[in-house]
Design an enzyme around this catalytic site. Structure first.
Site, PDB file in Angstrom:
ATOM      1  N   HIS A  22      41.602  34.777  49.665  1.00 47.28           N
ATOM      2  CA  HIS A  22      41.378  35.744  48.580  1.00 47.28           C
ATOM      3  C   HIS A  22      39.982  35.539  47.976  1.00 47.28           C
ATOM      4  O   HIS A  22      39.210  36.498  47.844  1.00 47.28           O
ATOM      5  CB  HIS A  22      42.450  35.565  47.501  1.00 47.28           C
ATOM      6  CG  HIS A  22      42.296  36.484  46.334  1.00 47.28           C
ATOM      7  ND1 HIS A  22      42.942  37.702  46.254  1.00 47.28           N
ATOM      8  CD2 HIS A  22      41.545  36.394  45.203  1.00 47.28           C
ATOM      9  CE1 HIS A  22      42.605  38.303  45.126  1.00 47.28           C
ATOM     10  NE2 HIS A  22      41.765  37.536  44.469  1.00 47.28           N
ATOM     11  N   GLU A  23      39.675  34.290  47.627  1.00 48.49           N
ATOM     12  CA  GLU A  23      38.383  34.008  47.000  1.00 48.49           C
ATOM     13  C   GLU A  23      37.229  34.165  47.991  1.00 48.49           C
ATOM     14  O   GLU A  23      36.132  34.568  47.604  1.00 48.49           O
ATOM     15  CB  GLU A  23      38.389  32.597  46.405  1.00 48.49           C
ATOM     16  CG  GLU A  23      39.428  32.379  45.308  1.00 48.49           C
ATOM     17  CD  GLU A  23      39.332  33.394  44.173  1.00 48.49           C
ATOM     18  OE1 GLU A  23      38.213  33.889  43.903  1.00 48.49           O
ATOM     19  OE2 GLU A  23      40.366  33.701  43.574  1.00 48.49           O
TER      20      GLU A  23
ATOM     21  N   HIS B 147      36.036  37.723  47.872  1.00 50.05           N
ATOM     22  CA  HIS B 147      35.089  37.948  46.772  1.00 50.05           C
ATOM     23  C   HIS B 147      33.720  37.356  47.105  1.00 50.05           C
ATOM     24  O   HIS B 147      32.688  37.997  46.913  1.00 50.05           O
ATOM     25  CB  HIS B 147      35.606  37.288  45.488  1.00 50.05           C
ATOM     26  CG  HIS B 147      36.816  37.935  44.894  1.00 50.05           C
ATOM     27  ND1 HIS B 147      36.902  39.298  44.680  1.00 50.05           N
ATOM     28  CD2 HIS B 147      37.991  37.399  44.439  1.00 50.05           C
ATOM     29  CE1 HIS B 147      38.080  39.575  44.126  1.00 50.05           C
ATOM     30  NE2 HIS B 147      38.759  38.451  43.981  1.00 50.05           N
TER      31      HIS B 147
END
Length: 445
Positions: free
Chosen positions: A18-19, A22
């Protein structure tokens, strides 16, 4: 230990991806990233590579990517062009969407990987109906094939069970079944009269039907149990208790539960011969009540299992097609659940926290590697959809802010953004408390 390892591995994979979503898009958009952290709190491990500090922190409930931002402190003149808040709204939108999108892409890849190892499905055929359950009172019968729930076609057992659980908030769910004899019937569940049973659904996730069948033949006798001391053995077939026939395993189990410490006369068959012995169930306290237990496990009906279970080997293209379909279906279902929860049509007890996730992680890895992979995919979908909800502090809330900024040509005032973030923090804190409360109630209540 297996549960802990499975849980920590799941968190590391899902939060990291997920990170990384980003991080990767931020760097692609020319934004300077100061820290990439898995976990919250003071890092216990960190290493700097280029402009970015890579860190592990002790609170394993998420992670974050810290970018250069004038709203979070003084930024040097040379770093201003690389600050997140100085970018075009479309770049900001791309960065916040990248995390949830990474989770959804990961889910597709995980499902596809699992499906290439073979797909096992259960036909939507009722194996057994639990006595005194919602299903029993609605006249479900063993051998019923579930065809539709509220007019919606179901394709397998998981699909049917999910549709049934979601239909419990409707006025009068209608289930079309095909009886074993071949005729079709419409079954209705009376929601008003089933309120007490429906309140227990978040704990059982079942209205009282199961796809498998178990018989009264013994698979295993636990050492030093009441059954072991009475002389029962593997492959013995239970026939009667106190001369009353045992129709099925549920009849036997209920009778034993209701007879703690009571001496019973048990008739069983061994190698074609009938024998009778005395057996006294041990007493065990459950939820403040004494329950009887003898310590035997039943055999699964293998012939029935072959009838309802089917396995096939899809091609890589078919596996990806199935994976996309599964991911979309669960994502849609998750959105529907949040909608029902907001309108009061779904119980808040369905919200689960870290304990439930850890428990399922441990159980799935013990079932099979494929089951664990599919568990990771399902949690990844939930994480992706949850983060896209339009709640300030989540990616979806930021997405709303930057979309408004794009439309009106300037960002919302800092006051409006800060108030929104406070409101979002309150919602998320409330959800976290609810999740922990449900977990403790479910496992220790």
């Amino acid at each position: 230990m297996i549960t802990v390892v499975a849980f920590v591995t799941a968190l590391l994979i899902l939060v990291s991806l997920h990170e990384l979503g980003h991080f990767w898009v931020a760097r692609l958009c020319g934004i300077k990233v100061l820290r990439f952290s898995i976990g919250f709190g003071k890092p216990f491990w960190s290493r700097k590579k280029g402009d970015t500090e890579w860190a592990l922190a002790p609170i394993p409930l998420g992670g974050y990517v810290k970018m250069v931002d004038t709203r979070e402190g003084e930024v040097s003149e040379e770093d201003l062009p690389y600050a997140f808040d100085q970018q075009h709204p479309l770049k900001k939108i791309a960065v916040v969407v990248a995390g949830p999108l990474a989770n959804l892409i990961l889910a597709v890849l995980l499902y596809a990987f699992s499906f290439t190892m073979g797909v096992t499905e259960l036909k939507p055929i009722v194996g057994m109906v639990l006595p005194d359950s919602i299903a029993a009172r609605a006249n479900f019968q063993a051998g019923d094939t579930i065809e539709t729930v509220n007019g919606k076609m179901v394709k397998d057992w998981a699909d049917a069970n999910t549709a049934l659980l979601f239909s419990m908030n409707d006025q009068s769910p209608v289930i079309q079944v095909k009886r074993a004899a071949g005729d079709t019937e419409q079954l209705r569940i009376n929601i008003q009269s089933e309120k007490e049973a429906i309140d227990l659904l978040p704990k059982t996730n079942n209205i009282g039907i199961v796809p498998f069948r178990i018989n009264t033949e013994i698979q295993r006798v636990l050492p030093d149990s009441a059954a072991d001391r009475a002389g029962l053995q593997k492959d013995d077939v239970l026939i009667a208790v106190d001369q009353k026939p045992i129709a099925d395993w549920f009849t036997w189990a209920n009778l034993i539960r209701q007879s703690p410490g009571k001496e019973l006369s048990l008739t069983f068959q061994r190698a074609g011969q009938e024998k009778t012995i005395s057996i006294r169930p041990e007493s065990r306290k459950e939820n403040g009540q004494l329950m009887g237990i003898v310590g035997i496990e039943p055999k699964m009906d293998q012939a029935w299992d072959k009838k309802v279970r089917y396995t096939y080997q899809p091609t890589i293209v078919q596996a990806f097609d199935l994976a996309v379909s599964k991911t979309w279906g669960f994502a849609k279902l998750t959105v529907e659940f949040f909608g029902k929860m907001l309108t009061g049509k779904a119980s808040l007890e369905y919200v689960s926290g870290p304990l439930a996730i850890a428990d399922i992680a441990g159980k799935s890895i013990q079932i099979s590697f494929s089951a664990y992979i599919e568990f990771l995919a399902l949690v990844s979908i939930s994480l992706g959809v949850l983060n896209l909800l339009p709640i300030p502090v989540l990616d979806g809330g930021h997405l709303v802010y930057y979309t408004i900024e794009w439309i009106r040509g300037k960002p919302l005032s800092l006051y409006v953004q800060e108030m929104g973030l406070r409101f979002g923090l309150m919602i998320m804190f409330g959800l976290m408390l609810l999740a922990f409360f449900n977990d403790f109630s479910r496992y220790f209540g």
